[in-house]
Structures are given as C-alpha cells and as structure tokens.
Design a protein around this motif. Structure first.
Motif, PDB file in Angstrom:
ATOM      1  N   LEU A 194       0.855  -1.186   0.000  1.00 58.95           N
ATOM      2  CA  LEU A 194       0.000   0.000   0.000  1.00 58.95           C
ATOM      3  C   LEU A 194       0.888   1.232   0.000  1.00 58.95           C
ATOM      4  N   PHE A 195       0.262   2.373  -0.155  1.00 53.33           N
ATOM      5  CA  PHE A 195       0.963   3.643  -0.013  1.00 53.33           C
ATOM      6  C   PHE A 195       0.244   4.440   1.066  1.00 53.33           C
ATOM      7  N   ILE A 196       0.972   4.853   2.092  1.00 55.49           N
ATOM      8  CA  ILE A 196       0.414   5.720   3.125  1.00 55.49           C
ATOM      9  C   ILE A 196       1.131   7.053   3.018  1.00 55.49           C
ATOM     10  N   ASN A 197       0.361   8.088   2.719  1.00 53.26           N
ATOM     11  CA  ASN A 197       0.918   9.432   2.519  1.00 53.26           C
ATOM     12  C   ASN A 197       2.103   9.381   1.551  1.00 53.26           C
ATOM     13  N   HIS A 198       1.918   8.668   0.462  1.00 50.00           N
ATOM     14  CA  HIS A 198       2.879   8.527  -0.645  1.00 50.00           C
ATOM     15  C   HIS A 198       4.099   7.669  -0.308  1.00 50.00           C
ATOM     16  N   THR A 199       4.099   7.025   0.857  1.00 48.37           N
ATOM     17  CA  THR A 199       5.211   6.165   1.248  1.00 48.37           C
ATOM     18  C   THR A 199       4.781   4.708   1.117  1.00 48.37           C
ATOM     19  N   PRO A 200       5.512   3.906   0.359  1.00 49.16           N
ATOM     20  CA  PRO A 200       5.130   2.499   0.220  1.00 49.16           C
ATOM     21  C   PRO A 200       5.328   1.735   1.527  1.00 49.16           C
ATOM     22  N   PRO A 241     -12.392  -2.939   3.223  1.00 49.68           N
ATOM     23  CA  PRO A 241     -11.272  -3.823   2.887  1.00 49.68           C
ATOM     24  C   PRO A 241     -10.135  -3.070   2.209  1.00 49.68           C
ATOM     25  N   LEU A 242      -8.940  -3.587   2.386  1.00 52.58           N
ATOM     26  CA  LEU A 242      -7.765  -3.017   1.732  1.00 52.58           C
ATOM     27  C   LEU A 242      -7.399  -3.868   0.522  1.00 52.58           C
ATOM     28  N   HIS A 243      -6.855  -3.209  -0.496  1.00 51.77           N
ATOM     29  CA  HIS A 243      -6.459  -3.885  -1.728  1.00 51.77           C
ATOM     30  C   HIS A 243      -5.055  -3.438  -2.120  1.00 51.77           C
ATOM     31  N   GLU A 244      -4.394  -4.254  -2.864  1.00 56.89           N
ATOM     32  CA  GLU A 244      -3.041  -3.979  -3.360  1.00 56.89           C
ATOM     33  C   GLU A 244      -2.965  -2.597  -4.007  1.00 56.89           C
ATOM     34  N   ASN A 245      -1.913  -1.854  -3.665  1.00 54.01           N
ATOM     35  CA  ASN A 245      -1.574  -0.548  -4.246  1.00 54.01           C
ATOM     36  C   ASN A 245      -2.557   0.570  -3.921  1.00 54.01           C
ATOM     37  N   MET A 246      -3.382   0.424  -2.890  1.00 54.21           N
ATOM     38  CA  MET A 246      -4.275   1.519  -2.484  1.00 54.21           C
ATOM     39  C   MET A 246      -3.442   2.726  -2.058  1.00 54.21           C
ATOM     40  N   GLN A 247      -3.959   3.893  -2.366  1.00 57.67           N
ATOM     41  CA  GLN A 247      -3.349   5.146  -1.928  1.00 57.67           C
ATOM     42  C   GLN A 247      -4.118   5.629  -0.701  1.00 57.67           C
ATOM     43  N   ILE A 248      -3.492   5.583   0.457  1.00 55.11           N
ATOM     44  CA  ILE A 248      -4.135   5.950   1.715  1.00 55.11           C
ATOM     45  C   ILE A 248      -3.497   7.227   2.233  1.00 55.11           C
ATOM     46  N   THR A 249      -4.355   8.179   2.600  1.00 57.60           N
ATOM     47  CA  THR A 249      -3.881   9.432   3.180  1.00 57.60           C
ATOM     48  C   THR A 249      -4.377   9.508   4.610  1.00 57.60           C
ATOM     49  N   ILE A 250      -3.458   9.708   5.538  1.00 58.56           N
ATOM     50  CA  ILE A 250      -3.810   9.839   6.947  1.00 58.56           C
ATOM     51  C   ILE A 250      -3.558  11.293   7.347  1.00 58.56           C
ATOM     52  N   LEU A 251      -4.602  11.919   7.874  1.00 60.20           N
ATOM     53  CA  LEU A 251      -4.510  13.312   8.330  1.00 60.20           C
ATOM     54  C   LEU A 251      -4.720  13.348   9.836  1.00 60.20           C
ATOM     55  N   LYS A 252      -3.848  14.057  10.535  1.00 56.80           N
ATOM     56  CA  LYS A 252      -3.970  14.199  11.982  1.00 56.80           C
ATOM     57  C   LYS A 252      -4.249  15.651  12.295  1.00 56.80           C
ATOM     58  N   ALA A 253      -5.240  15.887  13.155  1.00 61.02           N
ATOM     59  CA  ALA A 253      -5.577  17.239  13.585  1.00 61.02           C
ATOM     60  C   ALA A 253      -4.489  17.764  14.507  1.00 61.02           C
TER      61      ALA A 253
END
Length: 65
Positions: A3-9, A49-61
C-alpha cells in the motif's frame, strides 16, 4: 500486500482499514483517513477492505494557526 500511506510504500498483512489504523498506532480521535482521495468515516473503517496498491492518506488534527 503493498500500500501507499501518505505517498510512502508500506507492506502490510492488514485486511481492513481499522486493522491498518491499529497497526499504525493511530489515536482514537483527531484522525481522518482517505482512500484514493475519498474520506472514509471512522464508523466504516472496520468494514473497509484493503487492496493492493491503495493510496491511503492519513490526516492528523493539530492545534495552532
């Protein structure tokens, strides 16, 4: 799966967004998550569900201005 979290694999075995949030030690409040630029309400994390190569963005207040 990869996966990618905030553009990081990353590589994970998590199958849902909720499990991924737990594995990332995210706090219970003040966090928002988007998948492929679509915000996912916290109530739906356990059933998302999560899938291969999803682009996930996590935002923290944070405080400040």
């Amino acid at each position: 799966m990869n996966l990618f979290i905030n553009h990081t694999p990353i590589e994970t075995q998590c199958s849902t967004l909720d499990k991924l949030a737990q594995s990332q030690s995210l706090p219970q409040k003040g966090v928002a998550i988007a998948i492929d630029n679509k915000m996912i309400p916290r109530q739906q994390w356990a059933e998302t569900p999560l899938h291969e190569n999803m682009q996930i963005t996590i935002l923290k207040a944070f405080c400040g201005g």
